[in-house]
Write a protein that holds these residues in place. Structure first.
Motif, PDB file in Angstrom:
ATOM      1  N   SER A 232       0.851  -1.194   0.000  1.00 37.14           N
ATOM      2  CA  SER A 232       0.000   0.000   0.000  1.00 37.14           C
ATOM      3  C   SER A 232       0.884   1.241   0.000  1.00 37.14           C
ATOM      4  CB  SER A 232      -0.885   0.028   1.248  1.00 37.14           C
ATOM      5  OG  SER A 232      -1.803  -1.037   1.229  1.00 37.14           O
ATOM      6  N   THR A 233       0.338   2.367  -0.462  1.00 38.10           N
ATOM      7  CA  THR A 233       1.108   3.611  -0.519  1.00 38.10           C
ATOM      8  C   THR A 233       0.470   4.682   0.358  1.00 38.10           C
ATOM      9  OG1 THR A 233      -0.093   4.357  -2.475  1.00 38.10           O
ATOM     10  CG2 THR A 233       1.957   3.142  -2.846  1.00 38.10           C
ATOM     11  N   PHE A 234       1.344   5.499   0.967  1.00 37.08           N
ATOM     12  CA  PHE A 234       0.928   6.609   1.822  1.00 37.08           C
ATOM     13  C   PHE A 234       1.892   7.755   1.570  1.00 37.08           C
ATOM     14  CE2 PHE A 234      -0.582   2.809   3.868  1.00 37.08           C
ATOM     15  CZ  PHE A 234      -1.835   3.158   4.348  1.00 37.08           C
ATOM     16  N   THR A 235       1.513   8.938   2.023  1.00 38.21           N
ATOM     17  CA  THR A 235       2.426  10.074   1.935  1.00 38.21           C
ATOM     18  C   THR A 235       2.865  10.449   3.347  1.00 38.21           C
ATOM     19  OG1 THR A 235       0.577  11.632   1.942  1.00 38.21           O
ATOM     20  CG2 THR A 235       1.435  10.989  -0.201  1.00 38.21           C
ATOM     21  N   GLU A 236       4.047  11.096   3.423  1.00 44.50           N
ATOM     22  CA  GLU A 236       4.583  11.476   4.731  1.00 44.50           C
ATOM     23  C   GLU A 236       3.560  12.324   5.486  1.00 44.50           C
ATOM     24  OE1 GLU A 236       8.135  13.788   4.113  1.00 44.50           O
ATOM     25  OE2 GLU A 236       7.206  14.951   2.526  1.00 44.50           O
ATOM     26  N   GLY A 237       3.437  12.078   6.773  1.00 39.02           N
ATOM     27  CA  GLY A 237       2.472  12.786   7.606  1.00 39.02           C
ATOM     28  C   GLY A 237       1.118  12.103   7.705  1.00 39.02           C
ATOM     29  N   ASP A 238       0.885  11.066   6.904  1.00 33.27           N
ATOM     30  CA  ASP A 238      -0.393  10.345   6.968  1.00 33.27           C
ATOM     31  C   ASP A 238      -0.515   9.548   8.272  1.00 33.27           C
ATOM     32  OD1 ASP A 238      -1.237  11.201   4.495  1.00 33.27           O
ATOM     33  OD2 ASP A 238      -0.884   9.287   3.462  1.00 33.27           O
ATOM     34  N   LEU A 239      -1.733   9.335   8.676  1.00 30.38           N
ATOM     35  CA  LEU A 239      -2.043   8.428   9.776  1.00 30.38           C
ATOM     36  C   LEU A 239      -2.305   7.062   9.156  1.00 30.38           C
ATOM     37  CD1 LEU A 239      -2.578   8.194  12.853  1.00 30.38           C
ATOM     38  CD2 LEU A 239      -4.989   8.590  12.336  1.00 30.38           C
ATOM     39  N   VAL A 240      -1.516   6.068   9.537  1.00 26.05           N
ATOM     40  CA  VAL A 240      -1.667   4.718   8.999  1.00 26.05           C
ATOM     41  C   VAL A 240      -2.372   3.869  10.055  1.00 26.05           C
ATOM     42  CG1 VAL A 240      -0.476   2.684   8.109  1.00 26.05           C
ATOM     43  CG2 VAL A 240       0.428   4.976   7.620  1.00 26.05           C
ATOM     44  N   ASN A 241      -3.579   3.444   9.726  1.00 28.52           N
ATOM     45  CA  ASN A 241      -4.342   2.586  10.639  1.00 28.52           C
ATOM     46  C   ASN A 241      -3.999   1.130  10.348  1.00 28.52           C
ATOM     47  OD1 ASN A 241      -5.861   4.631  12.045  1.00 28.52           O
ATOM     48  ND2 ASN A 241      -6.900   4.968  10.101  1.00 28.52           N
ATOM     49  N   ILE A 242      -3.345   0.503  11.323  1.00 31.64           N
ATOM     50  CA  ILE A 242      -2.901  -0.884  11.195  1.00 31.64           C
ATOM     51  C   ILE A 242      -3.854  -1.749  12.003  1.00 31.64           C
ATOM     52  CG2 ILE A 242      -0.985  -2.481  11.548  1.00 31.64           C
ATOM     53  CD1 ILE A 242       0.816   0.094  11.798  1.00 31.64           C
ATOM     54  N   SER A 243      -4.363  -2.810  11.396  1.00 32.30           N
ATOM     55  CA  SER A 243      -5.231  -3.734  12.136  1.00 32.30           C
ATOM     56  C   SER A 243      -4.961  -5.153  11.670  1.00 32.30           C
ATOM     57  CB  SER A 243      -6.710  -3.376  11.944  1.00 32.30           C
ATOM     58  OG  SER A 243      -7.088  -3.540  10.595  1.00 32.30           O
ATOM     59  N   VAL A 244      -5.287  -6.083  12.527  1.00 24.50           N
ATOM     60  CA  VAL A 244      -5.047  -7.497  12.240  1.00 24.50           C
ATOM     61  C   VAL A 244      -6.281  -8.301  12.614  1.00 24.50           C
ATOM     62  CG1 VAL A 244      -3.940  -7.843  14.495  1.00 24.50           C
ATOM     63  CG2 VAL A 244      -3.498  -9.462  12.657  1.00 24.50           C
ATOM     64  N   GLN A 245      -6.571  -9.283  11.794  1.00 22.85           N
ATOM     65  CA  GLN A 245      -7.606 -10.265  12.100  1.00 22.85           C
ATOM     66  C   GLN A 245      -6.896 -11.593  12.317  1.00 22.85           C
ATOM     67  OE1 GLN A 245     -10.857  -9.596  12.619  1.00 22.85           O
ATOM     68  NE2 GLN A 245     -10.248  -7.467  12.305  1.00 22.85           N
ATOM     69  N   ALA A 246      -7.119 -12.192  13.479  1.00 23.91           N
ATOM     70  CA  ALA A 246      -6.474 -13.458  13.804  1.00 23.91           C
ATOM     71  C   ALA A 246      -7.487 -14.356  14.498  1.00 23.91           C
ATOM     72  CB  ALA A 246      -5.264 -13.224  14.700  1.00 23.91           C
ATOM     73  N   GLN A 247      -7.184 -15.637  14.494  1.00 17.47           N
ATOM     74  CA  GLN A 247      -8.059 -16.584  15.185  1.00 17.47           C
ATOM     75  C   GLN A 247      -7.186 -17.583  15.936  1.00 17.47           C
ATOM     76  OE1 GLN A 247     -10.270 -18.488  12.067  1.00 17.47           O
ATOM     77  NE2 GLN A 247      -8.742 -20.070  11.773  1.00 17.47           N
ATOM     78  N   ASP A 248      -7.765 -18.160  16.960  1.00 19.15           N
ATOM     79  CA  ASP A 248      -7.086 -19.196  17.711  1.00 19.15           C
ATOM     80  C   ASP A 248      -7.974 -20.437  17.686  1.00 19.15           C
ATOM     81  OD1 ASP A 248      -4.776 -19.554  19.943  1.00 19.15           O
ATOM     82  OD2 ASP A 248      -6.537 -20.745  20.411  1.00 19.15           O
ATOM     83  N   PRO A 249      -7.484 -21.557  17.152  1.00 22.05           N
ATOM     84  CA  PRO A 249      -8.307 -22.761  17.042  1.00 22.05           C
ATOM     85  C   PRO A 249      -8.852 -23.254  18.381  1.00 22.05           C
ATOM     86  CG  PRO A 249      -6.309 -23.001  15.737  1.00 22.05           C
ATOM     87  CD  PRO A 249      -6.161 -21.744  16.549  1.00 22.05           C
ATOM     88  N   ASP A 250      -8.165 -22.891  19.490  1.00 26.50           N
ATOM     89  CA  ASP A 250      -8.620 -23.305  20.816  1.00 26.50           C
ATOM     90  C   ASP A 250      -9.458 -22.225  21.498  1.00 26.50           C
ATOM     91  OD1 ASP A 250      -7.121 -25.688  20.553  1.00 26.50           O
ATOM     92  OD2 ASP A 250      -5.326 -24.633  21.202  1.00 26.50           O
ATOM     93  N   ASN A 251      -9.748 -21.126  20.775  1.00 22.09           N
ATOM     94  CA  ASN A 251     -10.496 -19.991  21.313  1.00 22.09           C
ATOM     95  C   ASN A 251      -9.835 -19.357  22.528  1.00 22.09           C
ATOM     96  OD1 ASN A 251     -12.595 -19.969  19.376  1.00 22.09           O
ATOM     97  ND2 ASN A 251     -13.507 -21.733  20.398  1.00 22.09           N
ATOM     98  N   ASP A 252      -8.488 -19.408  22.572  1.00 19.32           N
ATOM     99  CA  ASP A 252      -7.757 -18.741  23.643  1.00 19.32           C
ATOM    100  C   ASP A 252      -7.813 -17.240  23.401  1.00 19.32           C
ATOM    101  OD1 ASP A 252      -6.943 -21.225  24.648  1.00 19.32           O
ATOM    102  OD2 ASP A 252      -5.162 -21.263  23.376  1.00 19.32           O
ATOM    103  N   PRO A 253      -7.781 -16.432  24.474  1.00 17.58           N
ATOM    104  CA  PRO A 253      -7.711 -14.975  24.284  1.00 17.58           C
ATOM    105  C   PRO A 253      -6.388 -14.609  23.622  1.00 17.58           C
ATOM    106  CG  PRO A 253      -7.752 -15.555  26.636  1.00 17.58           C
ATOM    107  CD  PRO A 253      -7.840 -16.825  25.860  1.00 17.58           C
TER     108      PRO A 253
END
Length: 168
Positions: free
Chosen positions: A85-106
């Motif tokens: 992805s591309t951004f310009t200097e001074g931008d706010l970059v919103n980083i997020s992750v989707q993950a799962q745990d097969p054992d439903n651990d937190p």
């Protein structure tokens, strides 16, 4: 409890087998904790007990029906921004992750940019990174995910930071 009664516990990969923890005295305690074990995910383990009475006579060995270790590590499904992805200097970059745990651990998450820690372990699966003027080039965002049992997953995504176009 009878005088002189003592109990012994063993942990193994088959009923009565001592390949994980050998026969260990628990005294008259009916509960015991043993830490520092290196157990294998998917393996079935059996607790076995026996007792010795005040006349030094042993009971028959009794064993559990088996307990399976189910500690599967978490898995990262996706990260935003997407790779390249591309951004310009001074931008706010919103980083997020989707993950799962097969054992439903937190799960907990950690975010770094170019190996510099931005957000330490937290239950928050998102972080907003404010870029600065002069941070021009390819940036590597690293996302780490862990569960309560030592399972981890790590994934990188790359973004390009370009110079802001001057206003006329």
């Amino acid at each position: 409890t009878s005088p002189g009664l003592s109990r012994y516990l063993v942990l193994g990969t088959a009923a009565g087998l001592t390949d994980v923890v050998g026969w260990t005295s628990t005294g008259i305690n009916v509960e015991v904790t043993h830490s520092g074990l290196n157990l294998t995910v998917g393996q079935i383990y059996y607790f076995s007990v026996k007792a010795k009475n005040g006349s030094n006579l042993w009971s028959a060995v009794g064993s559990s029906d088996g307990i399976t270790v189910l500690n599967n590590p978490p898995q990262i499904n996706s990260i935003l921004p997407t790779d390249n992805s591309t951004f310009t200097e001074g931008d706010l970059v919103n980083i997020s992750v989707q993950a799962q745990d097969p054992d439903n651990d937190p799960l907990e998450y950690r975010f770094s940019v170019d190996a510099q820690l931005k957000q330490d372990w937290s239950s928050a699966n998102a972080y907003s990174w404010q870029t600065q003027t002069g941070e021009l080039h390819l940036k590597t965002i690293t996302v780490d995910v862990r569960d309560d049992y030592g399972g981890t997953d790590t994934q990188d995504t790359h973004i390009f930071l370009f110079r802001k176009v001057p206003s006329p």
